[in-house]
Design a protein around this motif. Sequence first.
Motif, PDB file in Angstrom:
ATOM      1  N   SER A 271       0.843  -1.187   0.000  1.00  0.00           N
ATOM      2  CA  SER A 271       0.000   0.000   0.000  1.00  0.00           C
ATOM      3  C   SER A 271       0.880   1.240   0.000  1.00  0.00           C
ATOM      4  N   PHE A 272       0.266   2.384  -0.363  1.00  0.00           N
ATOM      5  CA  PHE A 272       0.983   3.653  -0.328  1.00  0.00           C
ATOM      6  C   PHE A 272       0.629   4.378   0.962  1.00  0.00           C
ATOM      7  N   ALA A 273       1.630   4.862   1.660  1.00  0.00           N
ATOM      8  CA  ALA A 273       1.404   5.623   2.887  1.00  0.00           C
ATOM      9  C   ALA A 273       2.484   6.685   2.994  1.00  0.00           C
ATOM     10  N   GLY A 274       2.081   7.911   3.177  1.00  0.00           N
ATOM     11  CA  GLY A 274       3.054   8.996   3.318  1.00  0.00           C
ATOM     12  C   GLY A 274       3.916   9.192   2.095  1.00  0.00           C
ATOM     13  N   PRO A 388       0.226  12.483  17.302  1.00  0.00           N
ATOM     14  CA  PRO A 388       0.370  13.842  16.741  1.00  0.00           C
ATOM     15  C   PRO A 388      -0.535  14.041  15.528  1.00  0.00           C
ATOM     16  N   LEU A 389      -1.818  14.102  15.758  1.00  0.00           N
ATOM     17  CA  LEU A 389      -2.781  14.176  14.662  1.00  0.00           C
ATOM     18  C   LEU A 389      -2.847  15.579  14.068  1.00  0.00           C
ATOM     19  N   GLU A 390      -2.850  15.646  12.746  1.00  0.00           N
ATOM     20  CA  GLU A 390      -3.007  16.916  12.056  1.00  0.00           C
ATOM     21  C   GLU A 390      -4.479  17.316  12.081  1.00  0.00           C
ATOM     22  N   GLN A 391      -4.741  18.611  11.963  1.00  0.00           N
ATOM     23  CA  GLN A 391      -6.109  19.112  12.052  1.00  0.00           C
ATOM     24  C   GLN A 391      -7.002  18.503  10.974  1.00  0.00           C
ATOM     25  N   LYS A 392      -6.434  18.278   9.791  1.00  0.00           N
ATOM     26  CA  LYS A 392      -7.255  17.742   8.698  1.00  0.00           C
ATOM     27  C   LYS A 392      -7.779  16.345   9.021  1.00  0.00           C
ATOM     28  N   PHE A 393      -7.069  15.603   9.877  1.00  0.00           N
ATOM     29  CA  PHE A 393      -7.568  14.290  10.288  1.00  0.00           C
ATOM     30  C   PHE A 393      -8.526  14.413  11.475  1.00  0.00           C
ATOM     31  N   LEU A 394      -8.280  15.371  12.355  1.00  0.00           N
ATOM     32  CA  LEU A 394      -9.226  15.627  13.441  1.00  0.00           C
ATOM     33  C   LEU A 394     -10.581  16.046  12.884  1.00  0.00           C
ATOM     34  N   CYS A 452      -0.272   4.677  13.813  1.00  0.00           N
ATOM     35  CA  CYS A 452      -0.907   5.960  14.144  1.00  0.00           C
ATOM     36  C   CYS A 452       0.132   6.971  14.612  1.00  0.00           C
ATOM     37  N   ARG A 453       1.098   6.507  15.393  1.00  0.00           N
ATOM     38  CA  ARG A 453       2.144   7.401  15.884  1.00  0.00           C
ATOM     39  C   ARG A 453       2.962   7.968  14.722  1.00  0.00           C
ATOM     40  N   ASN A 454       3.302   7.106  13.756  1.00  0.00           N
ATOM     41  CA  ASN A 454       4.135   7.508  12.622  1.00  0.00           C
ATOM     42  C   ASN A 454       3.325   8.114  11.488  1.00  0.00           C
ATOM     43  N   ARG A 455       2.035   8.282  11.706  1.00  0.00           N
ATOM     44  CA  ARG A 455       1.109   8.902  10.752  1.00  0.00           C
ATOM     45  C   ARG A 455       1.000   8.145   9.447  1.00  0.00           C
ATOM     46  N   LYS A 456       1.132   6.839   9.533  1.00  0.00           N
ATOM     47  CA  LYS A 456       0.899   5.978   8.374  1.00  0.00           C
ATOM     48  C   LYS A 456      -0.561   5.564   8.288  1.00  0.00           C
ATOM     49  N   ALA A 457      -1.297   5.774   9.375  1.00  0.00           N
ATOM     50  CA  ALA A 457      -2.713   5.415   9.409  1.00  0.00           C
ATOM     51  C   ALA A 457      -3.414   6.253  10.468  1.00  0.00           C
ATOM     52  N   THR A 458      -4.701   6.472  10.271  1.00  0.00           N
ATOM     53  CA  THR A 458      -5.554   7.127  11.251  1.00  0.00           C
ATOM     54  C   THR A 458      -6.777   6.247  11.469  1.00  0.00           C
ATOM     55  N   ILE A 459      -7.101   5.974  12.719  1.00  0.00           N
ATOM     56  CA  ILE A 459      -8.240   5.118  13.030  1.00  0.00           C
ATOM     57  C   ILE A 459      -9.444   5.989  13.371  1.00  0.00           C
ATOM     58  N   VAL A 460     -10.536   5.765  12.655  1.00  0.00           N
ATOM     59  CA  VAL A 460     -11.807   6.434  12.914  1.00  0.00           C
ATOM     60  C   VAL A 460     -12.805   5.368  13.358  1.00  0.00           C
ATOM     61  N   TYR A 461     -13.557   5.651  14.407  1.00  0.00           N
ATOM     62  CA  TYR A 461     -14.532   4.672  14.889  1.00  0.00           C
ATOM     63  C   TYR A 461     -15.888   5.358  15.063  1.00  0.00           C
ATOM     64  N   ILE A 472     -12.573   2.109  11.146  1.00  0.00           N
ATOM     65  CA  ILE A 472     -12.079   2.459   9.809  1.00  0.00           C
ATOM     66  C   ILE A 472     -10.602   2.812   9.881  1.00  0.00           C
ATOM     67  N   GLU A 473      -9.820   2.293   8.935  1.00  0.00           N
ATOM     68  CA  GLU A 473      -8.419   2.696   8.796  1.00  0.00           C
ATOM     69  C   GLU A 473      -8.315   3.646   7.611  1.00  0.00           C
ATOM     70  N   VAL A 474      -7.927   4.882   7.878  1.00  0.00           N
ATOM     71  CA  VAL A 474      -7.806   5.908   6.847  1.00  0.00           C
ATOM     72  C   VAL A 474      -6.329   6.101   6.512  1.00  0.00           C
ATOM     73  N   THR A 475      -6.000   6.131   5.239  1.00  0.00           N
ATOM     74  CA  THR A 475      -4.617   6.328   4.807  1.00  0.00           C
ATOM     75  C   THR A 475      -4.260   7.811   4.857  1.00  0.00           C
ATOM     76  N   PRO A 476      -2.971   8.153   4.730  1.00  0.00           N
ATOM     77  CA  PRO A 476      -2.584   9.575   4.693  1.00  0.00           C
ATOM     78  C   PRO A 476      -3.186  10.338   3.529  1.00  0.00           C
ATOM     79  N   TYR A 477      -3.728   9.617   2.528  1.00  0.00           N
ATOM     80  CA  TYR A 477      -4.312  10.274   1.359  1.00  0.00           C
ATOM     81  C   TYR A 477      -5.828  10.296   1.410  1.00  0.00           C
TER      82      TYR A 477
END
Length: 520
Positions: A271-274, A388-394, A452-461, A472-477
Amino acid sequence: MNRFWSFDVKKNSFSPTESEPLSTFPTIINFEQKTVFCRVHHRWEKIVAFAQNTIKTECGKLFTSPFLRDKSVFNYGYDVVRRGEVYYIRVQSQEVATNKRRLLDSSFELNLDKKRLFKNGMPVFNKEDISGILCKEITANLIAEMGEEYKNRYGIKPTVSSSLSGFPLVLGYLLSPFNVNFYRISSHWGLNPYDSGFTELSSSDTPNAENEMFSSLGIKANKTVRKLYQEYPEGIVAYAAMKDLGFSDVNLLKKSARKDFYKFFKELLISFAGGDVAYPVRESLHLFVQNMMEIADQKTVWNSIERTVKYFCKNNRNFLGYGNSGIVQDALNMYPLAAEHLTEREKREIMREGINDYTHDFLLRRNRELHNIVNAPGEIHERNEIFPLEQKFLDLEYKTGEAFRLDKRTGKRIEIPDRERWCFYVAKDSFTLKTIGSEMSNCVGWGYKNACRNRKATIVYALYKDSYKICIEVTPYFTIRQAFGPHNSQLSGAAFDAYSEWCKEKHILRQNVFSRLCAP
């Protein structure tokens, strides 16, 4: 790269210019009847001669290129500007017909960092929307510039021989420059998951490119292997992946060069991440194979992988977060955490089964047991880690449906409690992941903290009536790697409706297939 490009009627191609291009006057031709529309007499005339890119009509008039059919669109000029990692490309076009001529403008944004393409501010999804948009001269320049950057980064400049053209070719090169016969990706199982027909982008039609591919994959290209590649090009990916895992029996490697193995390695492991190619469970699968080869021969272990592949492919739906892919990925992510505590008998049982729902649940129970052993009652040894979540993911947090309803008796608006709505939240710390994993019986609590720490994935529930319903696992894209209900179940009914609404409101892409999407 030159900024302005204009169509040169004498050369029948696009050339750099000093100023903004001017529109042209295309010649409209009926190729079947061999007639040309005379702009002087406003009627169709027979073609009596053609020489030096010029047509002579029966009425004696001369017309030059471009030669187009009636009611078509022609790009007469381009304005290309690069700022940082983004190319801004303005395409100047004109609609050409015997009864009208209309000028058109389109703006494209090619983001090299995000690996995405936008048209007039909107992301481009369909290859048909950009076919024929970009001329071959600018395409060649874009690829040449990217190629030099790849060479500086990787030490090799990928070459291209492809039936694709324009933006599809540029995006294919951007997403997967080294493809199946190039060095960087092919040395790691070698393909781009966004490109369903990835062999189109390889230069395997030349002997040197084919030798380069086999060499970079570490494969001794004998007659048998070359024949295998010719009969089923994608099969070489699975062959290389199994070899990379430690299998050396050539007969087994040949058996792995099948469509189901290719689907397994393509959809699950790469997969592509970052902006980088990542292999979410590669290390886990390596460990699994190494452990099993310590207690069994290669054929027995290969049979275990084959059973895993069959389970994975059975009723699996590509890239939509359904089917068996999540169970396999979860189980493989949990395996390293439990491996050193497994007895030989338990390892043999897992090997006999392969990775499926049974072994997934067994590893889940075992990791829970180990977790309880490590932490004494009432004692927490592990520190809660804030991501360290970016605002766009929050901003992915969302509540479905209306926030108020009308009280029929009083006519007043009443706020709808959150527990009666599907509420989507972002996991902001490692303890939240553990709660999700425990409540939904998945491996999020144990397998996703580093990602999640390395910002390769964001978990949404999602919560509904105080219960955990969707993970849900959301990619950096902002694409979906997987989305499941409790116990990695398929989303359906109200859960699927809520998930679909969230995707639509947050502009989340639920599909990553290159044949249908031109950018992730």
